[in-house]
Design a protein around this motif. Structure first.
Motif, PDB file in Angstrom:
ATOM      1  N   ALA A  54      20.619   6.647  12.929  1.00  0.00           N
ATOM      2  CA  ALA A  54      19.634   7.075  11.932  1.00  0.00           C
ATOM      3  C   ALA A  54      18.624   5.957  11.676  1.00  0.00           C
ATOM      4  CB  ALA A  54      20.343   7.462  10.634  1.00  0.00           C
ATOM      5  N   LEU A  55      19.148   4.735  11.544  1.00  0.00           N
ATOM      6  CA  LEU A  55      18.269   3.590  11.308  1.00  0.00           C
ATOM      7  C   LEU A  55      17.325   3.381  12.481  1.00  0.00           C
ATOM      8  CD1 LEU A  55      17.469   1.178   9.569  1.00  0.00           C
ATOM      9  CD2 LEU A  55      19.259  -0.146  10.690  1.00  0.00           C
ATOM     10  N   LEU A  56      17.835   3.565  13.677  1.00  0.00           N
ATOM     11  CA  LEU A  56      16.994   3.408  14.862  1.00  0.00           C
ATOM     12  C   LEU A  56      15.781   4.324  14.798  1.00  0.00           C
ATOM     13  CD1 LEU A  56      16.287   2.425  17.667  1.00  0.00           C
ATOM     14  CD2 LEU A  56      17.984   3.992  18.620  1.00  0.00           C
ATOM     15  N   GLU A  57      16.023   5.570  14.426  1.00  0.00           N
ATOM     16  CA  GLU A  57      14.904   6.516  14.334  1.00  0.00           C
ATOM     17  C   GLU A  57      13.866   6.061  13.327  1.00  0.00           C
ATOM     18  OE1 GLU A  57      15.184  10.803  14.102  1.00  0.00           O
ATOM     19  OE2 GLU A  57      17.144  10.719  15.089  1.00  0.00           O
ATOM     20  N   GLU A  58      14.350   5.592  12.194  1.00  0.00           N
ATOM     21  CA  GLU A  58      13.422   5.114  11.157  1.00  0.00           C
ATOM     22  C   GLU A  58      12.641   3.896  11.624  1.00  0.00           C
ATOM     23  OE1 GLU A  58      15.170   4.409   7.347  1.00  0.00           O
ATOM     24  OE2 GLU A  58      16.271   6.296   7.336  1.00  0.00           O
ATOM     25  N   LEU A  59      13.345   2.998  12.282  1.00  0.00           N
ATOM     26  CA  LEU A  59      12.680   1.774  12.730  1.00  0.00           C
ATOM     27  C   LEU A  59      11.667   2.061  13.837  1.00  0.00           C
ATOM     28  CD1 LEU A  59      15.553  -0.876  12.666  1.00  0.00           C
ATOM     29  CD2 LEU A  59      13.591  -0.693  11.152  1.00  0.00           C
ATOM     30  N   GLU A  60      11.968   3.062  14.647  1.00  0.00           N
ATOM     31  CA  GLU A  60      11.005   3.463  15.674  1.00  0.00           C
ATOM     32  C   GLU A  60       9.701   3.894  15.016  1.00  0.00           C
ATOM     33  OE1 GLU A  60      11.270   3.470  18.941  1.00  0.00           O
ATOM     34  OE2 GLU A  60      13.381   3.584  19.496  1.00  0.00           O
ATOM     35  N   ALA A  61       9.831   4.721  13.990  1.00  0.00           N
ATOM     36  CA  ALA A  61       8.649   5.213  13.281  1.00  0.00           C
ATOM     37  C   ALA A  61       7.895   4.055  12.630  1.00  0.00           C
ATOM     38  CB  ALA A  61       9.065   6.239  12.229  1.00  0.00           C
ATOM     39  N   THR A  62       8.645   3.168  11.982  1.00  0.00           N
ATOM     40  CA  THR A  62       8.029   2.017  11.325  1.00  0.00           C
ATOM     41  C   THR A  62       7.288   1.148  12.335  1.00  0.00           C
ATOM     42  OG1 THR A  62       9.803   1.996   9.680  1.00  0.00           O
ATOM     43  CG2 THR A  62       8.479  -0.002   9.874  1.00  0.00           C
ATOM     44  N   TRP A  63       7.926   0.922  13.453  1.00  0.00           N
ATOM     45  CA  TRP A  63       7.328   0.098  14.502  1.00  0.00           C
ATOM     46  C   TRP A  63       6.026   0.717  15.028  1.00  0.00           C
ATOM     47  CZ3 TRP A  63       6.560  -4.223  16.975  1.00  0.00           C
ATOM     48  CH2 TRP A  63       6.121  -4.215  18.294  1.00  0.00           C
ATOM     49  N   ASN A  64       6.075   2.000  15.342  1.00  0.00           N
ATOM     50  CA  ASN A  64       4.880   2.657  15.883  1.00  0.00           C
ATOM     51  C   ASN A  64       3.726   2.646  14.884  1.00  0.00           C
ATOM     52  OD1 ASN A  64       5.986   3.290  18.418  1.00  0.00           O
ATOM     53  ND2 ASN A  64       6.998   5.105  17.590  1.00  0.00           N
ATOM     54  N   GLN A  65       4.062   2.879  13.635  1.00  0.00           N
ATOM     55  CA  GLN A  65       3.055   2.817  12.576  1.00  0.00           C
ATOM     56  C   GLN A  65       2.432   1.432  12.505  1.00  0.00           C
ATOM     57  OE1 GLN A  65       5.238   5.198   9.311  1.00  0.00           O
ATOM     58  NE2 GLN A  65       3.717   3.986   8.207  1.00  0.00           N
ATOM     59  N   PHE A  66       3.313   0.450  12.564  1.00  0.00           N
ATOM     60  CA  PHE A  66       2.891  -0.936  12.456  1.00  0.00           C
ATOM     61  C   PHE A  66       1.915  -1.320  13.575  1.00  0.00           C
ATOM     62  CE2 PHE A  66       3.998  -5.365  13.845  1.00  0.00           C
ATOM     63  CZ  PHE A  66       3.371  -6.035  12.807  1.00  0.00           C
ATOM     64  N   VAL A  67       2.284  -0.975  14.798  1.00  0.00           N
ATOM     65  CA  VAL A  67       1.422  -1.289  15.942  1.00  0.00           C
ATOM     66  C   VAL A  67       0.077  -0.585  15.807  1.00  0.00           C
ATOM     67  CG1 VAL A  67       1.142  -1.055  18.439  1.00  0.00           C
ATOM     68  CG2 VAL A  67       3.354  -1.721  17.492  1.00  0.00           C
ATOM     69  N   ASP A  68       0.109   0.682  15.391  1.00  0.00           N
ATOM     70  CA  ASP A  68      -1.136   1.423  15.202  1.00  0.00           C
ATOM     71  C   ASP A  68      -2.011   0.752  14.147  1.00  0.00           C
ATOM     72  OD1 ASP A  68      -0.369   3.216  17.087  1.00  0.00           O
ATOM     73  OD2 ASP A  68       0.196   4.818  15.695  1.00  0.00           O
ATOM     74  N   SER A  69      -1.389   0.296  13.072  1.00  0.00           N
ATOM     75  CA  SER A  69      -2.141  -0.341  11.990  1.00  0.00           C
ATOM     76  C   SER A  69      -2.867  -1.582  12.488  1.00  0.00           C
ATOM     77  CB  SER A  69      -1.199  -0.726  10.843  1.00  0.00           C
ATOM     78  OG  SER A  69      -0.726   0.426  10.189  1.00  0.00           O
ATOM     79  N   VAL A  70      -2.117  -2.441  13.151  1.00  0.00           N
ATOM     80  CA  VAL A  70      -2.722  -3.687  13.641  1.00  0.00           C
ATOM     81  C   VAL A  70      -3.839  -3.383  14.630  1.00  0.00           C
ATOM     82  CG1 VAL A  70      -2.323  -5.831  14.896  1.00  0.00           C
ATOM     83  CG2 VAL A  70      -0.622  -5.005  13.269  1.00  0.00           C
ATOM     84  N   ASN A  71      -3.581  -2.442  15.521  1.00  0.00           N
ATOM     85  CA  ASN A  71      -4.582  -2.147  16.538  1.00  0.00           C
ATOM     86  C   ASN A  71      -5.783  -1.397  15.982  1.00  0.00           C
ATOM     87  OD1 ASN A  71      -3.251  -3.473  18.568  1.00  0.00           O
ATOM     88  ND2 ASN A  71      -2.158  -1.658  19.286  1.00  0.00           N
ATOM     89  N   SER A  72      -5.602  -0.767  14.841  1.00  0.00           N
ATOM     90  CA  SER A  72      -6.736  -0.053  14.237  1.00  0.00           C
ATOM     91  C   SER A  72      -7.808  -1.021  13.754  1.00  0.00           C
ATOM     92  CB  SER A  72      -6.254   0.798  13.064  1.00  0.00           C
ATOM     93  OG  SER A  72      -5.973  -0.011  11.938  1.00  0.00           O
ATOM     94  N   LEU A  73      -7.431  -2.269  13.557  1.00  0.00           N
ATOM     95  CA  LEU A  73      -8.394  -3.274  13.082  1.00  0.00           C
ATOM     96  C   LEU A  73      -9.299  -3.763  14.203  1.00  0.00           C
ATOM     97  CD1 LEU A  73      -6.113  -5.405  10.760  1.00  0.00           C
ATOM     98  CD2 LEU A  73      -7.845  -3.759  10.084  1.00  0.00           C
ATOM     99  N   GLU A  74      -9.035  -3.273  15.401  1.00  0.00           N
ATOM    100  CA  GLU A  74      -9.826  -3.718  16.538  1.00  0.00           C
ATOM    101  C   GLU A  74     -11.203  -3.067  16.562  1.00  0.00           C
ATOM    102  OE1 GLU A  74      -7.861  -4.959  20.812  1.00  0.00           O
ATOM    103  OE2 GLU A  74      -7.418  -3.039  19.876  1.00  0.00           O
ATOM    104  N   SER A  75     -11.255  -1.799  16.135  1.00  0.00           N
ATOM    105  CA  SER A  75     -12.471  -1.019  16.334  1.00  0.00           C
ATOM    106  C   SER A  75     -13.457  -1.075  15.160  1.00  0.00           C
ATOM    107  CB  SER A  75     -12.110   0.440  16.602  1.00  0.00           C
ATOM    108  OG  SER A  75     -10.785   0.557  17.070  1.00  0.00           O
ATOM    109  N   HIS A  76     -13.063  -0.493  14.033  1.00  0.00           N
ATOM    110  CA  HIS A  76     -14.060  -0.358  12.947  1.00  0.00           C
ATOM    111  C   HIS A  76     -14.237  -1.653  12.169  1.00  0.00           C
ATOM    112  CE1 HIS A  76     -10.313   0.632  10.881  1.00  0.00           C
ATOM    113  NE2 HIS A  76     -10.178   1.598  11.762  1.00  0.00           N
ATOM    114  N   MET A  77     -15.163  -2.431  12.642  1.00  0.00           N
ATOM    115  CA  MET A  77     -15.445  -3.709  12.020  1.00  0.00           C
ATOM    116  C   MET A  77     -16.647  -3.608  11.095  1.00  0.00           C
ATOM    117  SD  MET A  77     -16.300  -5.454  15.645  1.00  0.00           S
ATOM    118  CE  MET A  77     -14.626  -5.242  16.239  1.00  0.00           C
ATOM    119  N   ASP A  78     -17.052  -2.385  10.743  1.00  0.00           N
ATOM    120  CA  ASP A  78     -18.155  -2.199   9.804  1.00  0.00           C
ATOM    121  C   ASP A  78     -17.622  -1.928   8.405  1.00  0.00           C
ATOM    122  OD1 ASP A  78     -19.377  -0.292  12.409  1.00  0.00           O
ATOM    123  OD2 ASP A  78     -17.402  -0.002  11.526  1.00  0.00           O
ATOM    124  N   THR A  79     -16.306  -1.879   8.299  1.00  0.00           N
ATOM    125  CA  THR A  79     -15.688  -1.655   6.997  1.00  0.00           C
ATOM    126  C   THR A  79     -16.163  -2.682   5.976  1.00  0.00           C
ATOM    127  OG1 THR A  79     -13.734  -1.036   8.230  1.00  0.00           O
ATOM    128  CG2 THR A  79     -13.478  -1.238   5.868  1.00  0.00           C
TER     129      THR A  79
END
Lengths: 122, 122
Positions: free
Chosen positions: B88-113
DNA sequence: AAAAAGTACTATGCTTAACATAGTACATGG
DNA sequence: CCATGTACTATGTTAAGCATAGTACTTTTT
């Protein structure tokens, strides 16, 4: 998100905030509240208390500079910008980050690495 | 890799080792040296001293169990396996990890914020 | 003009996980 | 029977995010 995973999330944030700040500043100078807002918008920051000392650390390390700018309302603001050293660090951190993500994700597929040493069931 | 970025790399590892161990164990039970080898192979671990206490923590938290297995050479080994709680924890951590990577990588594009609040150059 | 409210920055201590290092226990091989 | 290698244990350090409180300056309110 459970208490356990939110702890993990906090740990994951460690080490990437510096990269995130540099990524934000790549678009041009910004002052602390701008940076905080940008990080909070993508859930990479919980409280302000984290970012102020980090910016000071980065300024002392020579990766950032700032200049004072009068505010239309309230006290003057520190507008931060990357130095050349900061731009070099950003490139290195980008590489480190990409490698890191690849490493973690590589553990998803080949799960037979350990199987060859697996013992017989008793 | 400079001294500065290797520090960052160490910080990035925090919080993901647990996820990595669970990912490794998804392929079946393994003992500590197997896990260490798998992590070292992808540069996600520097020394053994880190992993032993972590496995103990996870066992005490109820996400892992182990059984003793005789070794063909040397002392017996602790073979670890996931519990239901671990899965169960693995599933949660997978989701957390994917979210985390997306968050960091989202800062790559919209630099007009931040650009909308940028001050005029002096 | 004094008080209130809001904004920006500073300072101090806590928690936690990775790291570093040393040490114990057991089994096999010379 | 001692040396070597393997597996596990124990203790202390470091560093970054978190929590919280506090200072300073500006504008607004009465």
């Amino acid at each position: 998100m459970t208490k356990e995973t939110s702890k993990s999330a906090a740990q994951m944030r460690k080490g990437v905030l510096e990269l995130c700040i540099l990524r934000i500043l790549r678009g041009g100078e910004a002052y602390t509240s701008d940076i905080i807002d940008a990080l909070k918008a993508v859930d990479l920051l919980v409280v302000e208390g984290t970012i102020y000392p980090l910016l000071t650390r980065m300024k002392n390390a020579g990766t950032l500079t700032y200049r004072w700018v009068e505010s239309p309302s309230g006290p003057p603001r520190k507008y931060y910008d990357m130095t050349d050293r900061g731009r070099a660090l950003l490139e290195e951190l980008e590489a480190t980050w990409n490698q890191f993500v690849d490493s973690v994700n590589s553990l998803e597929s080949h799960m037979d690495t350990t199987a060859k040493n697996a013992p017989l069931k008793s």
